[in-house]
Structures are given as structure tokens and as C-alpha cells.
Design a protein around this motif. Structure first.
Motif: not given
Lengths: 292, 642
Positions: A36, A38, A41-43, A218-219, A227
Motif C-alpha cells: 500500500p 508509494w 500497486t495496491k491502488d 500508487n504514488s 490513472d
């Protein structure tokens, strides 16, 4: 308390403590969907329903309407390459996002001329914060680039040997490949509009090459329209598989894998039954000894 | 053995826990990324200034389009906030200068053509126009020079050494600005010598600008058409032009249109929802430049409604039947293609009660029963009645055991406690329905009346004893303008296998407890009879048999003498020397009670201590002395007694 009892108790406590730490501490490996932080790639896993894939042997038999995202940071075996090849030719979509890894193994195996240059792509003018974060503004219309005005790369490279018709995105005219690692543009260094995303058709399927896997972390997702690129990838198929088998595993991730396998085993009917029997046996053992 | 194994196990666990396992995998040569949040900001000023210099150089050499492209790219430089205004101004001035240079060239080209056709008046008019542009170009060069100095001040360039990269870039920029100034001066000179305009300038291609103004709806739907209208204005003519309409750079249509145009385009079905860019691009034609305008269009989809029925309790393994109906509530929205569906009236009643009593609610439309629902301990109820005929008959709502409200006349009836929502709904056909429940799934599609039924088989895979499982229904309409959506419901699940396992555990523990009870039955205590207390006399002292010592010779004789004396004193004082009492302690205890024998007993005790505890070997005389002392004790105590 006797020494052996004390050591046994200490061992049990240590093992329990380490198991709890390994189980609950989040993974911090690059590109891992369970990370989770930076660099994870959890996002994208939670936001866009990317399904982590632990082995390319688990690829679906019918790859139609399925997208496979690969970050090739480990070498591919011949079996893996054959699996990727049959996935594409069978109608699947593969996205190879690489900068300094083993992406060229895939392109070579598939017979493509395209290559990842493996040299740092720097852009001193059109960038985010500094030249290691080139902003990509030259985008060709495609399903992958729909709705995107700007992508921001992070320590990326460029693609080479790409035909003009296959290019989907290019860096700015001020970008260059820093082959001598001096962070300034030299006369003999490749510069100008450099391809960073390309599309190639193979059999019934297609392959997209992206010269930076950091777009997925994620960052980087909230920066520019990164995104949106992930969203477009997610929309390219009903199932999106995110290959985790070619990311270097850390000790923590390996330990977590072992625990996960144990957990999975104990949640199966035989596993649970075995566990229950073991608990009952241990509990009834004093009675057994007393009878004897 | 167990002890050794414990130690070995402990060491193994410690090693496994703390000793690092070094990875033998190949590592990447370069850093794959850095945290953008902590990355240091470092604008490339040197390259920026150099690039402006290059752009001016391109313009001077007639490559105005390349120069303009470079300036457009330079506009994407993200400047620090303090310098943003300065750079925006710099970009504007640079763009105007290159544009003016291009226009001057175009006008001079036109002038040469007119002169060749002997149209001197028209040529003179264009020449005047070109002269004005030349003057403004000179001002622009001067302004850019001023802004360059301001920028250099802000960046501290004048304090840098000549050899620094930033200083070199600035010098290159100024050098090219000077070239530009000389170039404009040259053009101004050409205006004075109109008859000899050089071929080099005439042959340079220049374009006349084109303007466009476009209007389109703010919202569009995937798969449905929208109309785009606009006006194209060219400087020297109003000919038809090729227009291309793109959505996110994907071409939708290309058509030749008149200056005032109207085009119908269909939004591609796969277009994602959200703000998208619609671009109308006019292609360059002859001497007219191309132009494009981008407008933002909100892509939306039409939400659908679902009415779902499913059981509240499921026994695993066993099938779960899910049924329902999907429909579109027609409100304001896009004009849909002629529908293959028939709309029907659906009425929703929301009935609120004052308490939570159990009730039965029955609704009659005309004489037919439309719905009958029993509620338990709920303060409100929603009832949806579908397929109501267009001419809605009299509706009667009966609530038993208490209320009865009759004669509700549709439409628009509002009675205290009862609210009626009437709407026209369209059932949606061919919606793909995917039901996921406890790792099992099934698929179905809606029929012409929008209804569906799906049966999900459950397996023994789940091990939950009992609990609430989520049932997910994913609905994907065929038409792209409808919104795919999901419905989730919670269902109570009972699992026989898990229940059996739990039962087994409970039985095992029960057996265990039972066994323990049998092994240690509660023993009844016998009644104890306590005898009454009786007085006891003082215990008679019985002298313990003294252990024989093992000492011989002088030592043995001394100890024997001591024991003899000791025995006399014990008897006299009625005090026994116990095992835990030292010789000296016994002396202290008895000395006050034998004043006559105190001195010899003290000396005898000292001799005995020497024998017992000292490394000194006693002499023969000590034996005699000890025996004498023992005799002295006896005599002293005997005489004291008499």
C-alpha cells in the motif's frame, strides 16, 4: 522453570511473534499489489480490479477479452515465454511495462523488432519536478490513450525500432536518452520525439509496450492522467491480470507466501479437519498417558 | 535428550528469524523509480533558454512552423510560481514574433505575385500592411530582449561565470535575438526596394490564418448521436473546407462542409464516462492554414433501476434462486432510438405507520389484488406495483388489523401516511445478469419484460459455520448508453459441514471433561469426630542416644571428655543439645544456670571446638586437661546440689 521448558516457551513465543509480524506487516516490495506504500500497486488492484497473477502457467485457456500486464523484472523461462506467446496469438492483450528489466526477452521471442532501449529517458523542459520525470504529451488516439492529455513517467526509458504507425505516445522534442549517464545531452545521444508507448498486433491478439512500469505505482497514479491510462487498460478487457511472478521477491514476500499457503490449506475441508483432529489429539493426550 | 533437542530447536529458530537470507537473484542496474512526493524540483533553465534561441533561429531561416512548434512545446514547461507570469509573457511575445515574421513573409509573397500581374494598387495595400507588421516585429524583439534580461535577473545569470552552462545558454539566446533583429531590419529595407524582392523570400511558403467557432451539447451518451454546429472564417475567402471531428483524438467523421456547418456524429459505444475532449479540426487547404477547436463534452450513461427478489436464508450446499426486473425510468434525457420495448406504468407506494406493530397491507387496483404484504415490526413499507394499465383504476389500500383507506384515485394522490410515486418505466431486454455468491456464479439475461431468473449452485468450498454472505449481481446492458451496475445483498448462510465439525469439537471437549470427572470422582469426606480437649502434662525429657564419634587418639579423648561433661550439664539443666545447636550456643544457653561449672564447661567447650574445627593438632596435655575439666564440672555441680 527448567531450561528446556524455558527455551521451548521462548521458541513458541518467537515463532508466534514473527508469524504475526510477517502476516500483518504490509509488503513494501516494488510493484506488488499487496504493497500500500508509494512504490506498490495496491491502488490499481483495489481501484480497477486488477487480479494478481502468481504464475504465467495460470493464464486462462481462452484469453479473449483478457488483459495481461507484465513488469518483467526477472528473466523469463522458455515455458513462460511460450505461455505469453500463446496468450497473445489466442486473442489476449498483453501490456509489457518495462524500463531496465527483461522486456526485450518477450519482444525478441515474439519476433518483434521493437526493443526497450534500457537507457534513461531524460527531459529537461517538459517534466514534472525534474528531468527524471518526463511528461508525455504527444499521444496518438487509441483505446489505450483515450481521454489522456498528459502522462508522467518516472525514471523511464524509451522504445526503439518502432514503426511510425505503431507509436501511440512520444516524449517531447527536448527529451533524450542519457547513454553516458552524465545527465546532460551530448551530441551523439538520441534525442527528440522518442516513442514511449507502442502497439503491435500478433495473431488474434495485440501487445502494448510501455517504457515505464512506474506508471502503475500508487504514488504516480494521481499525477497527470496516469490513472486514466490504468482505467483504459482496465476497460480493455473483462479481466485484467497483473503478473507478479516476474517481480523480485523479498524475504518478507516469500515468508508471506508460505503463510498464505498454510492459511489456504487450513481453510480447505481436509486442512480444517486435520487441524481439528490435531487439536483434539493434543487435548486428549494427558488422558491417554494417565490411562497407561 | 529433550533438553538437547530444545536447545537445538531454539538455535534453529533464532537463526531462521534473525539471520538474513541474501537474495541470489539478478538485480537491476538502475533505479526503477523514486518517490515523486519527495523528489527534488530542478527546472532545466539552461535548456529552456537555449531552446528559445533555437526557435528564433528557426524562424529567421524561414522555418516558422518548426519555430512555432518549438515555442508551443516550450509552453509546457512547468515554471515555479514566481516566474510563471514572466514566462507566460515571454511565450506570448515569442509566439507573436514568429507569427509576425511568418505573416510578413506571406504578405511579401502576395505582393510579389500581384506585382507580377501588374496589380500595383493591391500590392501597395499589402505592402503597407506588411510594413506595419515589420514595425511591430521590431517592438516585439525589443520587448523579448527586455524580458530576457528580467529572466536573467531572476535566475541570477549575470552573477554566473561565462563558462557556466546557464550563462552560455543565455548568451546563445541573446545572440539569436540579435540575428532576429537584423533579419527584421533586412525585411524593412526590402519594403523600400519593392521592385527587387528576392526570389528566396517569394519561394517561402506561408499560410493565411483560418478561424473556427464550434458549439455542441454539453452532455453526450455512448452510442447515441449529437449535432455539432460551427462557423469557419478564412481571411481571403469562404470556400468549403474539409472538417474532421475527433473525440479524444479518435476520428468520428470527416466531411467537406460549407463555412457555416452542422454535423451529426455518433459517440463511439466504448467511450468512457467523464469529461472528454471533442476536437473539430479544419484541414489546411491551398494557402489557408488549418485550425482546430477543442471543446469539453461530458459523456454520461443512463442509470437503470433493478427490482431484485432473493431468499434471506440459504443452506449450503443448495441452490439460490435470484429473480428480478430491470427497467429504465424515463425522465429528462436523450432521445433514444425507437424502442423495441413497451413502457408500462409502475406505481410505488410508501406507507408510513406510527408504530412498529405487525400489519398486513393489501392493495387492490379495481377489483383485482395488486399486492398483499405482511410486515413485522416495521414503521414503513414500500410496495411496487408494475404493469398497471394506462387508465389506472380506483386503488384501495387496506391495512389490517387497523386502518382501511379506500378510494385512492390516481394520479397524484397524497394521503397522510401514504405517498404514491407514479412513473413510466421501460423494461430493458437482453441485460446480461451475472450472479456471484460464495465463489459460485451463474449467468442469465433479461427477457422482453425486463425480468430475469438465475439459479446459483453453492458448493461445500466455504467453511463458514454460519453467517452472512454477500450476493453480487452484475448487470451489463447491451446498449452502451445505459449504465452497467451492481446490486449487492446480504444472505444468511448455514453450513452443515462446518456445523458438524464444530459439533465434533464440542463433543470431544465434552468427553474430555467427562473423563476427567470419572478419573477423580468427588470423594465424600467421612465425618470426623473431634475428641474433647484434655490437659496434658509437661513432656518428660528423654535424652537421645548420643551418636558415637569417630575420632580416636587425643581428639577422641577430648571429645569423650566433652560429651561426659555435656551429659552432666544436660541432666542438670534439663536442656538437650539438639543437632541444630552449636557448642558455643549451648554454652550460652546453659552457662547462667550452672554458675559453679561455668568456667570449666567454657574451657571444655573451647577445647572441643579446637578438636572439631581447627587444623591444629592437640597435644597430649590437652587430653588430661579436658578430663580434669569434665571431673571439675561433675564435682562443682554435685557440690552445688548438696
Amino acid at each position: 522453570m527448567k531450561l528446556h521448558k524455558f527455551l521451548f516457551l521462548l521458541t513458541v513465543i518467537l515463532v508466534s511473534l514473527m508469524t504475526a509480524v510477517v502476516w500483518f506487516f504490509p509488503l513494501n516490495d516494488d510493484f506488488r499489489t499487496s504493497n500500500p506504500f508509494w512504490n506498490g500497486t495496491k491502488d490499481i488492484e483495489s481501484g480497477y480490479a486488477f487480479t494478481p497473477l502468481e504464475s504465467l502457467s495460470d493464464l486462462p485457456v481462452s484469453p479473449h477479452d483478457t488483459v495481461l500486464v507484465i513488469i518483467p523484472y526477472l528473466q523469463f523461462s522458455a515455458t513462460d515465454l511460450a505461455a505469453v506467446s500463446s496468450f497473445i496469438t489466442g486473442g489476449g492483450t498483453v501490456i509489457v511495462a518495462d524500463d531496465y528489466g527483461y522486456g526485450n526477452q518477450i519482444t525478441e521471442f515474439l519476433g518483434l523488432r521493437a526493443r526497450f532501449s534500457g537507457q534513461p529517458l531524460l527531459d529537461p523542459i517538459v517534466n514534472y519536478k525534474n528531468q527524471w520525470f518526463p511528461r508525455i504529451l504527444h499521444l496518438k488516439p487509441s483505446s489505450l490513450t483515450t481521454g489522456i492529455d498528459e502522462l508522467v513517467f518516472n525514471h523511464a526509458t524509451a522504445l526503439s525500432e518502432i514503426e511510425a504507425g505503431d507509436i501511440l505516445a512520444q516524449s517531447s522534442i527536448f527529451s533524450f536518452l542519457d547513454t553516458d549517464d552524465d545527465r546532460t545531452q551530448s551530441a551523439d545521444e538520441t534525442a527528440g520525439l522518442l516513442p514511449v508507448i507502442s502497439r503491435h498486433s500478433l495473431g488474434k491478439g495485440k501487445i502494448f509496450l510501455i517504457s515505464d512500469p512506474s506508471l502503475f505505482i500508487n504514488s504516480m497514479a494521481p499525477i497527470g492522467d496516469n490513472d486514466r491510462l490504468v482505467q483504459n487498460i482496465a476497460a480493455a478487457g473483462s479481466t485484467v491480470l497483473f503478473d507478479q511472478s516476474h517481480l523480485p521477491p523479498s524475504n518478507l514476500s516469500e515468508a508471506k507466501d508460505v503463510l498464505t499457503q498454510l492459511h489456504n490449506f487450513f481453510t480447505t475441508p481436509p486442512g480444517t479437519l486435520g487441524l481439528v483432529l490435531a487439536v483434539i489429539t493434543v487435548t486428549l493426550m494427558p488422558i491417554w498417558h494417565r490411562r497407561r | 535428550m529433550i533438553k538437547r533437542l530444545s536447545v537445538v530447536l531454539f538455535i534453529v529458530v533464532l537463526l531462521a528469524t534473525f539471520s538474513p537470507v541474501f537474495s541470489s537473484l539478478a538485480q537491476l542496474d538502475r533505479r526503477p523509480h523514486e518517490n515523486p512526493a519527495t523528489a527534488k524540483s530542478s527546472p532545466g533553465w539552461a535548456t529552456l533558454l537555449e531552446s528559445y534561441g533555437t526557435a528564433f533561429n528557426l524562424s529567421v531561416t524561414g522555418k516558422n512552423q518548426d519555430a512555432q512548434a518549438t515555442i508551443n512545446e516550450l509552453k509546457k514547461f512547468l515554471a515555479p510560481e514566481a516566474l510563471q507570469y514572466l514566462l507566460e509573457n515571454y511565450n506570448t511575445l515569442s509566439g507573436q514574433l514568429v507569427s509576425a515574421n511568418n505573416e510578413i513573409g506571406f504578405l511579401l509573397n502576395e505582393v510579389s505575385v500581384l506585382l507580377a500581374n501588374d496589380r500595383k494598387d493591391e500590392a501597395q495595400r499589402l505592402l503597407d500592411e506588411s510594413m506595419m507588421l515589420t514595425d511591430s516585429a521590431l517592438f516585439l524583439v525589443a520587448d523579448i530582449r527586455t524580458e530576457s534580461n528580467n529572466l536573467a535577473d531572476e535566475l541570477g545569470i549575470f552573477n554566473l561565470a561565462d563558462s557556466s552552462p546557464l550563462r552560455k545558454s543565455y548568451d546563445y539566446l541573446i545572440q539569436n535575438l540579435d540575428y532576429f533583429r537584423e533579419h527584421i531590419d533586412e525585411l524593412a529595407r526590402l519594403h523600400q526596394d519593392i521592385e527587387n524582392l528576392p526570389e528566396a523570400i517569394i519561394s517561402t511558403s506561408f499560410y493565411s490564418p483560418t478561424l473556427i467557432q464550434v458549439a455542441s451539447p454539453e452532455t453526450a451518451y455512448p452510442g447515441l448521436p449529437i449535432t455539432i454546429s460551427g462557423q469557419i472564417t478564412s481571411r481571403h475567402g469562404n470556400t468549403s473546407r474539409m472538417v474532421k471531428v475527433l473525440l479524444n483524438e479518435v476520428e468520428l467523421i470527416e466531411e467537406r462542409v460549407s463555412p457555416q456547418f452542422s454535423l451529426e456524429v455518433t459517440i463511439p459505444p466504448q467511450t468512457p464516462v467523464g469529461t472528454q475532449n471533442l476536437t473539430v479540426r479544419v484541414a489546411p487547404q491551398e494557402r489557408y492554414s488549418g485550425v482546430s477547436q477543442r471543446i469539453e463534452v461530458e459523456i454520461a450513461t443512463i442509470p437503470l433501476q433493478a427490482e431484485v427478489k432473493l431468499p434471506r436464508l440459504v443452506l449450503v450446499p443448495g441452490p439460490v434462486q435470484v429473480s428480478g426486473k430491470i427497467f429504465n425510468q424515463l425522465t429528462s434525457g436523450p432521445e433514444l432510438p425507437s424502442s423495441r420495448y413497451q413502457t408500462e406504468a409502475v406505481i410505488k407506494y410508501v406507507i408510513n405507520f406510527n408504530d412498529n406493530s405487525d400489519r398486513t397491507v393489501e392493495i387492490l387496483t379495481g377489483d383485482a389484488q395488486a399486492a398483499k404484504v405482511t410486515i413485522f415490526r416495521r414503521p414503513s413499507l414500500e410496495i411496487l406495483i408494475s404493469q398497471v394499465p394506462p387508465n389506472e383504476p380506483t386503488v384501495t389500500v387496506t391495512v389490517t388489523p387497523q386502518e382501511r383507506v379506500s378510494g385512492l384515485q390516481a394520479p397524484g394522490i397524497n394521503i397522510s401516511g401514504i405517498t404514491r410515486y407514479a412513473s413510466v418505466l421501460t423494461p430493458i431486454q437482453d441485460v446480461r445478469v451475472e450472479v456471484d455468491f460464495a465463489k459460485n456464479s451463474s449467468q442469465a439475461a433479461t427477457t422482453a419484460d425486463g425480468s430475469f431468473t438465475s439459479l446459483v449452485k453453492t458448493s461445500l468450498a466455504s467453511l463458514s459455520l454460519f453467517g452472512v454472505e454477500e450476493l453480487k449481481i452484475t448487470l451489463t446492458p447491451t446498449e452502451p448508453w445505459y449504465t452497467p451496475f451492481q446490486v449487492t445483498r446480504k444472505i444468511i448462510v448455514l453450513h452443515p459441514l462446518s456445523l458438524s465439525l464444530m459439533l465434533l469439537i464440542f463433543v470431544s471437549f465434552g468427553l474430555l471433561v467427562n473423563k476427567r470427572v470419572k478419573i477423580r470422582p468427588t470423594e465424600r469426606r467421612e465425618r470426623q469426630i473431634v475428641s474433647p480437649a484434655t490437659s496434658r502434662g509437661l513432656p518428660a525429657i528423654s535424652h537421645p542416644v548420643k551418636a558415637k564419634h569417630e575420632l580416636t587418639g587425643v581428639k577422641g579423648s577430648i571429645i569423650s571428655a566433652y560429651l561426659r561433661g555435656l551429659e552432666i550439664i544436660e541432666k542438670r539443666t534439663n536442656t538437650l543439645m539438639t543437632a541444630q545447636v552449636t557448642l558455643r550456643e549451648f554454652l550460652k544457653t546453659t552457662v547462667l544456670r550452672i554458675p559453679a561449672a561455668a568456667k570449666p564447661f567454657a574451657e571444655l567447650t573451647a577445647l572441643a571446638e579446637i578438636v572439631l574445627y581447627s587444623a591444629h593438632t592437640p597435644e597430649d596435655e590437652m587430653t588430661t586437661r579436658a578430663e580434669n575439666l569434665a571431673t571439675e564440672i561433675k564435682e562443682a555441680l554435685d557440690s552445688e546440689a548438696t
